[in-house]
Design a protein around this motif. Structure first.
Motif, PDB file in Angstrom:
ATOM      1  N   THR A   1       7.323   6.150  -0.691  1.00 13.09           N
ATOM      2  CA  THR A   1       6.829   6.869   0.478  1.00 13.09           C
ATOM      3  C   THR A   1       6.306   5.836   1.474  1.00 13.09           C
ATOM      4  N   GLU A   2       6.949   5.779   2.626  1.00  8.91           N
ATOM      5  CA  GLU A   2       6.565   4.792   3.637  1.00  8.91           C
ATOM      6  C   GLU A   2       5.237   5.181   4.280  1.00  8.91           C
ATOM      7  N   LEU A   3       4.646   4.269   5.020  1.00  4.08           N
ATOM      8  CA  LEU A   3       3.350   4.519   5.646  1.00  4.08           C
ATOM      9  C   LEU A   3       3.412   5.631   6.687  1.00  4.08           C
ATOM     10  N   ASP A   4       4.616   5.916   7.205  1.00  4.85           N
ATOM     11  CA  ASP A   4       4.755   7.021   8.157  1.00  4.85           C
ATOM     12  C   ASP A   4       5.105   8.341   7.478  1.00  4.85           C
ATOM     13  N   GLY A   5       5.152   8.342   6.142  1.00  3.37           N
ATOM     14  CA  GLY A   5       5.430   9.557   5.386  1.00  3.37           C
ATOM     15  C   GLY A   5       6.876   9.777   5.015  1.00  3.37           C
ATOM     16  N   SER A   6       7.797   9.014   5.583  1.00  6.54           N
ATOM     17  CA  SER A   6       9.206   9.145   5.211  1.00  6.54           C
ATOM     18  C   SER A   6       9.439   8.574   3.816  1.00  6.54           C
ATOM     19  N   ILE A   7      10.544   8.966   3.212  1.00  6.89           N
ATOM     20  CA  ILE A   7      10.836   8.557   1.837  1.00  6.89           C
ATOM     21  C   ILE A   7      12.102   7.708   1.807  1.00  6.89           C
ATOM     22  N   THR A   8      12.015   6.576   1.113  1.00 12.43           N
ATOM     23  CA  THR A   8      13.140   5.666   0.960  1.00 12.43           C
ATOM     24  C   THR A   8      13.530   5.586  -0.508  1.00 12.43           C
ATOM     25  N   SER A   9      14.795   5.865  -0.814  1.00 17.01           N
ATOM     26  CA  SER A   9      15.290   5.720  -2.172  1.00 17.01           C
ATOM     27  C   SER A   9      15.496   4.239  -2.471  1.00 17.01           C
ATOM     28  N   LEU A  10      14.951   3.759  -3.577  1.00 10.92           N
ATOM     29  CA  LEU A  10      15.038   2.344  -3.930  1.00 10.92           C
ATOM     30  C   LEU A  10      16.068   2.072  -5.018  1.00 10.92           C
TER      31      LEU A  10
ATOM     32  N   ALA B   1      18.445   4.661 -22.838  1.00  9.22           N
ATOM     33  CA  ALA B   1      17.062   4.462 -22.414  1.00  9.22           C
ATOM     34  C   ALA B   1      16.777   2.968 -22.305  1.00  9.22           C
ATOM     35  N   ALA B   2      16.017   2.582 -21.281  1.00  5.08           N
ATOM     36  CA  ALA B   2      15.756   1.162 -21.065  1.00  5.08           C
ATOM     37  C   ALA B   2      14.535   0.965 -20.188  1.00  5.08           C
ATOM     38  N   LEU B   3      14.103  -0.282 -20.129  1.00  4.85           N
ATOM     39  CA  LEU B   3      13.037  -0.717 -19.251  1.00  4.85           C
ATOM     40  C   LEU B   3      13.658  -1.629 -18.197  1.00  4.85           C
ATOM     41  N   TYR B   4      13.321  -1.391 -16.913  1.00  7.05           N
ATOM     42  CA  TYR B   4      13.973  -2.099 -15.811  1.00  7.05           C
ATOM     43  C   TYR B   4      12.969  -2.895 -14.964  1.00  7.05           C
ATOM     44  N   ARG B   5      13.507  -3.921 -14.301  1.00 11.48           N
ATOM     45  CA  ARG B   5      12.778  -4.690 -13.301  1.00 11.48           C
ATOM     46  C   ARG B   5      13.601  -4.689 -12.019  1.00 11.48           C
ATOM     47  N   PHE B   6      12.994  -4.194 -10.939  1.00  8.62           N
ATOM     48  CA  PHE B   6      13.662  -4.138  -9.639  1.00  8.62           C
ATOM     49  C   PHE B   6      12.930  -5.049  -8.660  1.00  8.62           C
ATOM     50  N   ASP B   7      13.688  -5.865  -7.941  1.00 10.88           N
ATOM     51  CA  ASP B   7      13.107  -6.753  -6.941  1.00 10.88           C
ATOM     52  C   ASP B   7      13.515  -6.257  -5.554  1.00 10.88           C
ATOM     53  N   PRO B   8      12.594  -5.657  -4.799  1.00  6.87           N
ATOM     54  CA  PRO B   8      12.951  -5.121  -3.481  1.00  6.87           C
ATOM     55  C   PRO B   8      13.299  -6.200  -2.460  1.00  6.87           C
ATOM     56  N   ARG B   9      12.979  -7.444  -2.761  1.00  5.76           N
ATOM     57  CA  ARG B   9      13.286  -8.513  -1.811  1.00  5.76           C
ATOM     58  C   ARG B   9      14.781  -8.778  -1.717  1.00  5.76           C
ATOM     59  N   ASP B  10      15.487  -8.669  -2.827  1.00  9.55           N
ATOM     60  CA  ASP B  10      16.930  -8.914  -2.800  1.00  9.55           C
ATOM     61  C   ASP B  10      17.736  -7.744  -3.350  1.00  9.55           C
ATOM     62  N   GLY B  11      17.052  -6.665  -3.758  1.00 12.61           N
ATOM     63  CA  GLY B  11      17.739  -5.483  -4.264  1.00 12.61           C
ATOM     64  C   GLY B  11      18.276  -5.615  -5.680  1.00 12.61           C
ATOM     65  N   SER B  12      17.889  -6.668  -6.384  1.00 14.85           N
ATOM     66  CA  SER B  12      18.411  -6.869  -7.740  1.00 14.85           C
ATOM     67  C   SER B  12      17.716  -5.956  -8.743  1.00 14.85           C
TER      68      SER B  12
ATOM     69  N   GLY C   1       0.779  -1.224   0.000  1.00 15.50           N
ATOM     70  CA  GLY C   1       0.000   0.000   0.000  1.00 15.50           C
ATOM     71  C   GLY C   1       0.808   1.270   0.000  1.00 15.50           C
ATOM     72  N   ARG C   2       2.111   1.178  -0.244  1.00 16.92           N
ATOM     73  CA  ARG C   2       2.970   2.359  -0.225  1.00 16.92           C
ATOM     74  C   ARG C   2       3.078   2.980  -1.622  1.00 16.92           C
ATOM     75  N   LEU C   3       3.291   4.269  -1.644  1.00 21.01           N
ATOM     76  CA  LEU C   3       3.397   5.004  -2.901  1.00 21.01           C
ATOM     77  C   LEU C   3       4.792   4.843  -3.489  1.00 21.01           C
ATOM     78  N   LEU C   4       4.846   4.442  -4.754  1.00 26.34           N
ATOM     79  CA  LEU C   4       6.093   4.369  -5.515  1.00 26.34           C
ATOM     80  C   LEU C   4       6.112   5.524  -6.508  1.00 26.34           C
ATOM     81  N   SER C   5       7.245   6.196  -6.635  1.00 27.57           N
ATOM     82  CA  SER C   5       7.316   7.400  -7.464  1.00 27.57           C
ATOM     83  C   SER C   5       8.575   7.426  -8.321  1.00 27.57           C
ATOM     84  N   CYS C   6       8.431   8.013  -9.505  1.00 24.03           N
ATOM     85  CA  CYS C   6       9.549   8.229 -10.425  1.00 24.03           C
ATOM     86  C   CYS C   6       9.996   9.679 -10.313  1.00 24.03           C
TER      87      CYS C   6
END
Length: 300
Positions: free
Chosen positions: A96-105, A152-163, A81-86
């Motif tokens: 954007t975390e549920l407490d409003g803080s921002i985490t760079s991915l 320019a490219a299209l990417y896939r990011f996996d937050p579980r392992d950071g790949s 349920g967190r907001l992901l932004s470009c």
């Protein structure tokens, strides 16, 4: 039917003549990146040149969700349920975390900075897919001129392992993207080189393997007038695309079914509202909405 253009008779089943197009708000530099939060009954979207993210609700109307947004463009919501932004200026994907803080991915690929992530979607397995054209660093209007370090490219990011991996790199300017309802297909908009006289512009479709690898990539359709930018699928697998004259509905075979006509070119769109059947439209300097007789596709 006023406000609609029927190419195939079945388009009558998708739209409602007694539910006209509504202008919800106006006065933006360029509206983009809509995402609907059903549990909060609110729409968030970017006012990109004015460097802010806006909020709209039925009850409260328009307000500023985030000022000085680092020139955010596309948005999505993850499985928690967190907001992901470009971020154009920050050249990154952040959350954007549920407490409003921002985490760079994601900020770099193989040690080099991303260009200006543009659009984003979260798959049901939690992986985050995003397009990275250079548009946001080619002008001061949408982020600020900077040097490009990657193609320019299209990417896939996996937050579980950071790949992070490139899943397609044969684009001049990848833009909007969305999965089919069963997530077996990925649609990606090609908007071409920004200042080209005759840019390559179409919508492509890829087959998605279980491990996230893509194959195919043939041209699915071409949008005219104008060009595609943001896209969304409905539950039946039809693709709804922004266009110069409004919104185009394209069936899974790539055939135009019909159009919703809008006074201004549409940049992006999102299903939301009651039963996920209200279509919100970011159209140049204004925000519109229209109730449809289809429901937007939900993640598995």
């Amino acid at each position: 039917m006023d406000g609609f253009e029927l190419t195939q008779p079945r388009f009558k089943e998708y739209v409602l003549p007694n539910a006209p197009l509504e202008k919800l708000a106006e006065g933006f530099g360029w509206a983009e990146g809509p995402v609907f939060f059903g549990d909060r009954n609110e729409l968030l979207f970017s006012d990109l040149p004015n460097n802010r993210v806006m909020r709209w609700t039925d009850a409260g109307g328009l307000s500023v969700y985030r000022a000085s947004s680092d020139f955010e463009n596309g948005h999505a919501r993850d499985r928690q349920g967190r907001l992901l932004s470009c971020s154009h200026r920050g050249r990154r994907i952040h959350r954007t975390e549920l407490d409003g803080s921002i985490t760079s991915l994601v900020e770099r690929y193989q040690g080099r900075r991303l260009n200006s992530p543009n659009d984003i979607v979260c798959k049901s397995d939690g992986t985050i897919w995003f397009s990275d054209p250079p548009y946001g660093i080619q002008t001061d209007y949408e982020g600020g001129k900077q040097e490009s370090e990657l193609p320019a490219a299209l990417y896939r990011f996996d937050p579980r392992d950071g790949s992070l991996r490139v899943v397609a790199d044969d684009f001049q300017g990848p833009n909007g993207l969305c999965f089919s309802p069963d997530e077996r297909k990925l649609y990606v908009v090609e908007t071409g080189l920004q200042f080209a006289t005759d840019p390559l512009q179409n919508i492509r479709v890829f087959d998605v393997a279980e491990d996230g690898r893509l194959s195919g990539g043939n041209v699915f359709c071409t949008i005219a007038p104008g060009n595609a930018d943001g896209i969304r699928c409905d539950e039946q697998g039809n693709l709804w695309s922004s266009a110069g004259d409004g919104v185009h509905c394209i069936d899974p075979a790539g055939e135009l079914v019909g159009k919703i006509l809008v006074p201004s070119p549409v940049a992006n769109l999102a299903f939301g509202g009651r039963n996920n059947s209200r279509l919100f439209l970011c159209a140049s300097h204004a925000l519109y909405a229209i109730y449809t007789n289809v429901r937007g596709a939900r993640l598995l």
